[in-house]
Design a protein around this motif. Structure first.
Motif, PDB file in Angstrom:
ATOM      1  N   ARG A 145     -33.704-108.444   2.185  1.00 47.20           N
ATOM      2  CA  ARG A 145     -34.543-108.789   1.028  1.00 47.20           C
ATOM      3  C   ARG A 145     -34.509-110.291   0.782  1.00 47.20           C
ATOM      4  N   ARG A 146     -33.339-110.894   0.898  1.00 53.44           N
ATOM      5  CA  ARG A 146     -33.230-112.325   0.656  1.00 53.44           C
ATOM      6  C   ARG A 146     -34.076-113.117   1.648  1.00 53.44           C
ATOM      7  N   ASP A 147     -34.033-112.717   2.912  1.00 49.79           N
ATOM      8  CA  ASP A 147     -34.834-113.404   3.926  1.00 49.79           C
ATOM      9  C   ASP A 147     -36.324-113.240   3.663  1.00 49.79           C
ATOM     10  N   ILE A 148     -36.720-112.045   3.225  1.00 54.49           N
ATOM     11  CA  ILE A 148     -38.140-111.785   2.945  1.00 54.49           C
ATOM     12  C   ILE A 148     -38.631-112.676   1.816  1.00 54.49           C
ATOM     13  N   VAL A 149     -37.870-112.725   0.734  1.00 55.97           N
ATOM     14  CA  VAL A 149     -38.272-113.542  -0.414  1.00 55.97           C
ATOM     15  C   VAL A 149     -38.284-115.021  -0.036  1.00 55.97           C
ATOM     16  N   ARG A 150     -37.300-115.436   0.757  1.00 55.50           N
ATOM     17  CA  ARG A 150     -37.296-116.824   1.227  1.00 55.50           C
ATOM     18  C   ARG A 150     -38.532-117.134   2.063  1.00 55.50           C
ATOM     19  N   LEU A 151     -38.928-116.190   2.892  1.00 54.60           N
ATOM     20  CA  LEU A 151     -40.125-116.382   3.713  1.00 54.60           C
ATOM     21  C   LEU A 151     -41.359-116.571   2.839  1.00 54.60           C
ATOM     22  N   ILE A 152     -41.474-115.768   1.788  1.00 59.97           N
ATOM     23  CA  ILE A 152     -42.613-115.905   0.876  1.00 59.97           C
ATOM     24  C   ILE A 152     -42.577-117.263   0.178  1.00 59.97           C
ATOM     25  N   TRP A 153     -41.390-117.704  -0.207  1.00 58.06           N
ATOM     26  CA  TRP A 153     -41.270-119.016  -0.837  1.00 58.06           C
ATOM     27  C   TRP A 153     -41.694-120.131   0.113  1.00 58.06           C
ATOM     28  N   VAL A 154     -41.309-120.017   1.375  1.00 58.88           N
ATOM     29  CA  VAL A 154     -41.683-121.038   2.362  1.00 58.88           C
ATOM     30  C   VAL A 154     -43.198-121.066   2.543  1.00 58.88           C
ATOM     31  N   LEU A 155     -43.824-119.894   2.648  1.00 57.36           N
ATOM     32  CA  LEU A 155     -45.280-119.839   2.791  1.00 57.36           C
ATOM     33  C   LEU A 155     -45.971-120.445   1.573  1.00 57.36           C
ATOM     34  N   VAL A 156     -45.492-120.072   0.396  1.00 54.13           N
ATOM     35  CA  VAL A 156     -46.089-120.580  -0.843  1.00 54.13           C
ATOM     36  C   VAL A 156     -45.899-122.090  -0.959  1.00 54.13           C
ATOM     37  N   GLY A 157     -44.686-122.563  -0.663  1.00 50.95           N
ATOM     38  CA  GLY A 157     -44.438-123.999  -0.751  1.00 50.95           C
ATOM     39  C   GLY A 157     -45.243-124.793   0.258  1.00 50.95           C
ATOM     40  N   SER A 158     -45.401-124.235   1.459  1.00 47.47           N
ATOM     41  CA  SER A 158     -46.100-124.950   2.529  1.00 47.47           C
ATOM     42  C   SER A 158     -47.573-125.149   2.215  1.00 47.47           C
ATOM     43  N   ILE A 159     -48.239-124.094   1.752  1.00 46.25           N
ATOM     44  CA  ILE A 159     -49.670-124.199   1.430  1.00 46.25           C
ATOM     45  C   ILE A 159     -49.872-124.689   0.005  1.00 46.25           C
ATOM     46  N   GLY A 160     -48.964-124.289  -0.886  1.00 47.15           N
ATOM     47  CA  GLY A 160     -49.084-124.696  -2.281  1.00 47.15           C
ATOM     48  C   GLY A 160     -49.034-126.198  -2.465  1.00 47.15           C
ATOM     49  N   TYR A 161     -48.320-126.882  -1.589  1.00 45.63           N
ATOM     50  CA  TYR A 161     -48.268-128.349  -1.641  1.00 45.63           C
ATOM     51  C   TYR A 161     -49.679-128.930  -1.573  1.00 45.63           C
ATOM     52  N   TYR A 162     -50.479-128.410  -0.644  1.00 44.04           N
ATOM     53  CA  TYR A 162     -51.847-128.907  -0.502  1.00 44.04           C
ATOM     54  C   TYR A 162     -52.745-128.406  -1.629  1.00 44.04           C
ATOM     55  N   GLY A 163     -52.387-127.247  -2.203  1.00 47.65           N
ATOM     56  CA  GLY A 163     -53.158-126.742  -3.329  1.00 47.65           C
ATOM     57  C   GLY A 163     -52.984-127.605  -4.562  1.00 47.65           C
ATOM     58  N   VAL A 164     -51.733-127.946  -4.869  1.00 54.53           N
ATOM     59  CA  VAL A 164     -51.464-128.806  -6.026  1.00 54.53           C
ATOM     60  C   VAL A 164     -52.066-130.187  -5.809  1.00 54.53           C
ATOM     61  N   LYS A 165     -51.843-130.719  -4.621  1.00 57.12           N
ATOM     62  CA  LYS A 165     -52.383-132.039  -4.287  1.00 57.12           C
ATOM     63  C   LYS A 165     -53.908-132.039  -4.344  1.00 57.12           C
ATOM     64  N   GLY A 166     -54.531-130.995  -3.777  1.00 58.39           N
ATOM     65  CA  GLY A 166     -55.990-130.909  -3.768  1.00 58.39           C
ATOM     66  C   GLY A 166     -56.569-130.663  -5.148  1.00 58.39           C
ATOM     67  N   GLY A 167     -55.856-129.873  -5.959  1.00 56.72           N
ATOM     68  CA  GLY A 167     -56.325-129.626  -7.318  1.00 56.72           C
ATOM     69  C   GLY A 167     -56.330-130.892  -8.156  1.00 56.72           C
ATOM     70  N   ILE A 168     -55.266-131.688  -8.029  1.00 57.99           N
ATOM     71  CA  ILE A 168     -55.199-132.961  -8.750  1.00 57.99           C
ATOM     72  C   ILE A 168     -56.308-133.904  -8.267  1.00 57.99           C
ATOM     73  N   PHE A 169     -56.536-133.912  -6.961  1.00 61.81           N
ATOM     74  CA  PHE A 169     -57.600-134.746  -6.398  1.00 61.81           C
ATOM     75  C   PHE A 169     -58.965-134.324  -6.947  1.00 61.81           C
ATOM     76  N   THR A 170     -59.181-133.013  -7.071  1.00 57.35           N
ATOM     77  CA  THR A 170     -60.459-132.514  -7.592  1.00 57.35           C
ATOM     78  C   THR A 170     -60.655-132.936  -9.033  1.00 57.35           C
ATOM     79  N   ILE A 171     -59.578-132.884  -9.823  1.00 56.40           N
ATOM     80  CA  ILE A 171     -59.676-133.312 -11.222  1.00 56.40           C
ATOM     81  C   ILE A 171     -59.981-134.801 -11.305  1.00 56.40           C
ATOM     82  N   ARG A 172     -59.270-135.583 -10.497  1.00 60.50           N
ATOM     83  CA  ARG A 172     -59.466-137.043 -10.532  1.00 60.50           C
ATOM     84  C   ARG A 172     -60.869-137.448 -10.093  1.00 60.50           C
ATOM     85  N   SER A 173     -61.419-136.715  -9.115  1.00 59.02           N
ATOM     86  CA  SER A 173     -62.749-137.067  -8.599  1.00 59.02           C
ATOM     87  C   SER A 173     -63.873-136.386  -9.363  1.00 59.02           C
ATOM     88  N   GLY A 174     -63.494-135.529 -10.298  1.00 60.71           N
ATOM     89  CA  GLY A 174     -64.521-134.794 -11.030  1.00 60.71           C
ATOM     90  C   GLY A 174     -65.231-133.766 -10.178  1.00 60.71           C
TER      91      GLY A 174
END
Length: 430
Positions: free
Chosen positions: A123-152
């Motif tokens: 279970r610990r490995d599974i949850v860690r895997l989900i965290w890695v997937l979320v962190g890996s793509i979420g980084y670009y999501g947060v970055k892209g969302g901020i960029f979208t707000i800044r650019s209107g």
């Protein structure tokens, strides 16, 4: 500075990888999905981090005393069949040279996908895997969302160059797959600041997906949101929240974005849409003419001249289904569809087995949100050439491991209070 930090993190993980192959699997997922070296500017961009981690993980897998066999499930067996068939079709490729280049890339992904299935077991490995997937793509999501707000919303959001998610459409689909996993982690977190952080990440990722100007992503997110609403136990609350947030997000996007989304209804007038239809017809004609398909990489002028209605309009498949059909024939497409169905049924089995069991609520939520991710990928992937995108295969590994953990927990005998000494009170077990 970024180059030094990324290098220290990856090289510093090697002792831990050699001690535990599961750590190696998680590091591989991080490097292959996020591609952190693309966020550097110097020497780190050219270092073979993926190769180093893969070798260390293989060594750890050989040395470990932990179980190291591949779980035999419908999903893993069908993936093995798919890989075997891809090796057959590669032998009959219409473009041998470019086909073998792509074969080399795809086989590395598939090999490590099987490794992930072998090392993710708890279970610990599974949850860690989900965290890695979320962190890996979420980084670009947060970055892209901020960029979208800044650019209107006037500028498109793009992913890291020379990766699976470098294209704006591909990044949008990756974000859509990730949002349900973010929701899963949010619902299973006890820390308020983490729940708020994940809520913000989901909102920014959705905004980044819209800011990509991807029409396929809009259809995918609509299908995924509908599924999540249908599966929700609080339809009224979720419906009210969606009814509040969705208009705000859409209203934020400029008129230019709305005009592009409107072309969904007038695809006959859109050159990009017609190019995709031309590529799909080419794939159909190619598969009908050649039983094994055309092999890897059939986006070539000579092939289009032979099989496409418009031989001058050469396009990539822009569809996981027609990509499988054109490159690996009807057999390859059927195996791939069966793989998707088997993955869905695995998640359904987990949901059925864990329904009403508080101690397995984590598995129930993960399977449900994984199905939401699969819905998004199935719809959005119909318009993108992401047949070999590794994230869905890692999600398959997570579901395989989750079902094994769940079945093992259900087979375990229920705990009973210890026999107490005469006159002593029996301690209540949690």
């Amino acid at each position: 500075m970024r180059d030094i930090l990324i290098t220290i993190i990856i090289l510093g993980s090697l002792p831990f990888i050699l001690k535990s192959p599961a750590i190696g699997g998680l590091m591989w997922v991080w490097v292959s999905v996020m591609n952190p070296h693309t966020q550097a500017w110097g020497f780190a961009t050219h270092l073979p981090f993926a190769f180093i981690i893969a070798i260390a993980t293989m060594l750890s897998l050989v040395m470990t005393r932990e179980p190291k066999s591949l779980p035999i499930t419908p999903v893993s067996v069908l993936l093995l069949l798919f890989v075997a068939w891809m090796n057959v079709t590669a032998l009959f490729a219409l473009l041998p040279e470019s086909s073998w280049v792509q074969w080399n890339k795809v086989m590395k992904i598939m090999l490590m996908s099987f490794v992930i299935m072998m090392v993710i077991r708890t279970r610990r490995d599974i949850v860690r895997l989900i965290w890695v997937l979320v962190g890996s793509i979420g980084y670009y999501g947060v970055k892209g969302g901020i960029f979208t707000i800044r650019s209107g919303g006037t500028e498109r959001v793009w992913g890291p160059e020379e990766t699976f998610i470098g294209d704006n459409n591909s990044l949008a689909l990756a974000l859509i797959i990730t949002i349900p996993l973010m929701y899963y982690l949010q619902q299973n977190s006890d820390r308020r600041w983490l729940r708020h952080g994940l809520s913000a990440a989901m909102l920014l990722s959705a905004l980044a997906a819209l800011g990509s100007y991807s029409r396929g992503a809009l259809l995918a997110i609509a299908a995924m949101v509908l599924f999540m609403w249908l599966k929700s136990g609080r339809k009224l609350v979720l419906g009210a929240l969606l009814g509040l947030v969705t208009p705000l997000l859409l209203a934020f996007m400029p008129e230019r974005w709305a005009e592009r989304m409107d072309t969904i209804n007038t695809y006959e007038e859109d050159s990009s849409a017609m190019g995709r239809l031309n590529a799909w017809r080419m794939a159909w004609n190619l598969a009908r003419d050649r039983f094994p398909g055309g092999g890897f990489d059939v986006s070539d002028g000579a092939i289009f001249a032979r099989y496409a209605p418009n031989p001058m309009d050469v396009h990539a498949a822009h569809s996981i289904y027609f990509q499988a059909l054109g490159e690996h024939g009807f057999v390859g497409l059927l195996i791939y569809l069966a793989l998707g169905i088997a993955t869905w049924r695995t998640a359904s089995a987990i949901i059925r087995l864990t329904r009403g069991k508080a101690e397995l609520r984590w598995a129930h939520g993960l399977a449900t949100m994984s199905q939401a991710s699969l819905i998004g990928f199935a719809v959005g992937g119909a318009f993108l050439s992401l047949l070999y995108f590794d994230m869905p295969y890692y999600l398959m590994a997570a579901l395989i491991a989750t079902r094994i953990v769940v079945e093992r927990a259900l087979r375990a005998p229920a705990p009973t209070p210890r026999q107490a000494k005469p006159g002593a009170a029996v301690a209540e077990l949690p």
